[in-house]
Scaffold this active site. Structure first.
Site, PDB file in Angstrom:
ATOM      1  CG  LEU A  50      19.087   9.702   3.238  1.00 32.86           C
ATOM      2  CD1 LEU A  50      20.226   9.929   4.696  1.00 32.86           C
ATOM      3  CD2 LEU A  50      17.580   9.303   3.823  1.00 32.86           C
ATOM      4  CG  ASP A  51      25.797   7.995   2.929  1.00 36.04           C
ATOM      5  OD1 ASP A  51      25.848   9.215   1.783  1.00 36.04           O
ATOM      6  OD2 ASP A  51      27.002   7.340   3.504  1.00 36.04           O
TER       7      ASP A  51
END
Length: 311
Positions: A50-51
């Site tokens: 997840l960025d």
């Protein structure tokens, strides 16, 4: 031991899934390292990056649960995405510099009409600011050096996309999509369709497979708990297979299944099933059913299941 050396802290053999609500600004790997340290866990892994820009659901696997992380990697994802209309940036999101600004001339009806084109299977070109590799280097490394690399388009599926809210030049969308979908690219493509450009302002993952933010905790909440209460936050590894049908075996068949033997079952064919022993016995693992034959994929072997094997 020298003065600068610290005694080695013993690690625990923990098995379970932690539903973490990751904050903005922290990478998935950094979040994993912090959680692993808090639990003093021997083995841990996450179920898909997840960025750092994004917040939200990041399921973490400990011990035996890591065997089933691939199932969630392949699962559909759900996001709450906020895009800023009229602004294009170098990275496609709020971290980049603005390269074009236009007046926002569209209303909600126009956005709704544009979204019609993005439901179902669509084609995306991965962004330069991504972790995809080219000749051993991540694309974002080339992008930072000002080098543009040709990327192959890919097909993804947007199962659902709907407006949650729209005000002050921003639109918040609820998006359910297949793995590998770039939400930044989706925002840019919607902006292009509207003719005014757009970039991703904020992103929050709200679901992964059958898991949601319901019951998820933050790192701060974990840190605030006494050590002995933290383990209660972990759920069974079968949560990672929440969307798969359940199959229960009697004691004899459960023991054979754990030995890797195939079994005949009166159940329809399925690509993935959750397998359990009789009554209150533990989750045993995952399998698939082909022509009425149950074939083990991944087996769970914590102490309680090992006891079943030797019973």
């Amino acid at each position: 031991m020298t003065q600068n050396q610290r005694p080695k802290v013993p690690r625990r053999a923990l098995d379970g899934v932690l539903l973490l609500d990751k904050p903005v600004g922290l990478s998935s790997n950094d979040a994993l390292i912090r959680a692993k340290r808090l639990y003093l866990a021997k083995k841990a892994g996450h179920t898909g990056t997840l960025d750092p820009l994004a917040s939200g659901l990041l399921p973490l696997c400990f011990g035996e649960a890591t065997k089933f992380s691939q199932d969630l990697l392949e699962a559909d994802k759900t996001y709450e995405a906020t895009m800023r209309l009229g602004i294009r940036t170098t990275t496609g999101d709020a971290e980049g510099e603005a390269i074009e600004t236009r007046d926002v001339t569209c209303d909600q009806a126009a956005v709704e009409q544009a979204l019609v084109q993005f439901r179902g299977e669509i084609v995306q070109v991965p962004p330069m600011y991504s972790a995809l590799k080219h000749e051993g280097k991540a694309l974002y490394e080339y992008a930072r050096a000002g080098v543009e690399i040709e990327r192959k388009s890919r097909r993804v599926t947007i199962h659902a996309i709907a407006i949650v809210g729209m005000h002050a030049g921003t639109v918040t969308l609820d998006v359910r999509c297949t793995k590998g979908t770039y939400i930044r690219t989706l925002a840019e493509d919607i902006g292009a369709k509207l003719g005014i450009g757009a970039s991703l302002a904020a992103l929050r993952r709200t679901g992964s497979g059958g898991l949601t933010l319901d019951g998820a905790v933050t790192l701060a909440q974990i840190e605030a708990l006494p050590d002995e209460e933290r383990a209660a936050l972990l759920t069974s590894p079968d949560r990672l297979l929440a969307e798969a049908p359940e199959l229960r075996l009697d004691a004899a068949d459960a023991t054979r299944f754990l030995s890797g033997l195939r079994r005949r079952v009166s159940a329809p064919d399925a690509e993935r099933v959750r397998v359990y022993g009789p009554e209150a016995r533990a989750f045993l693992g995952s399998a698939h059913i082909t022509s009425g034959e149950l074939i083990a994929d991944r087996l769970l072997t914590p102490p309680e299941v090992q006891a079943l094997l030797s019973a």
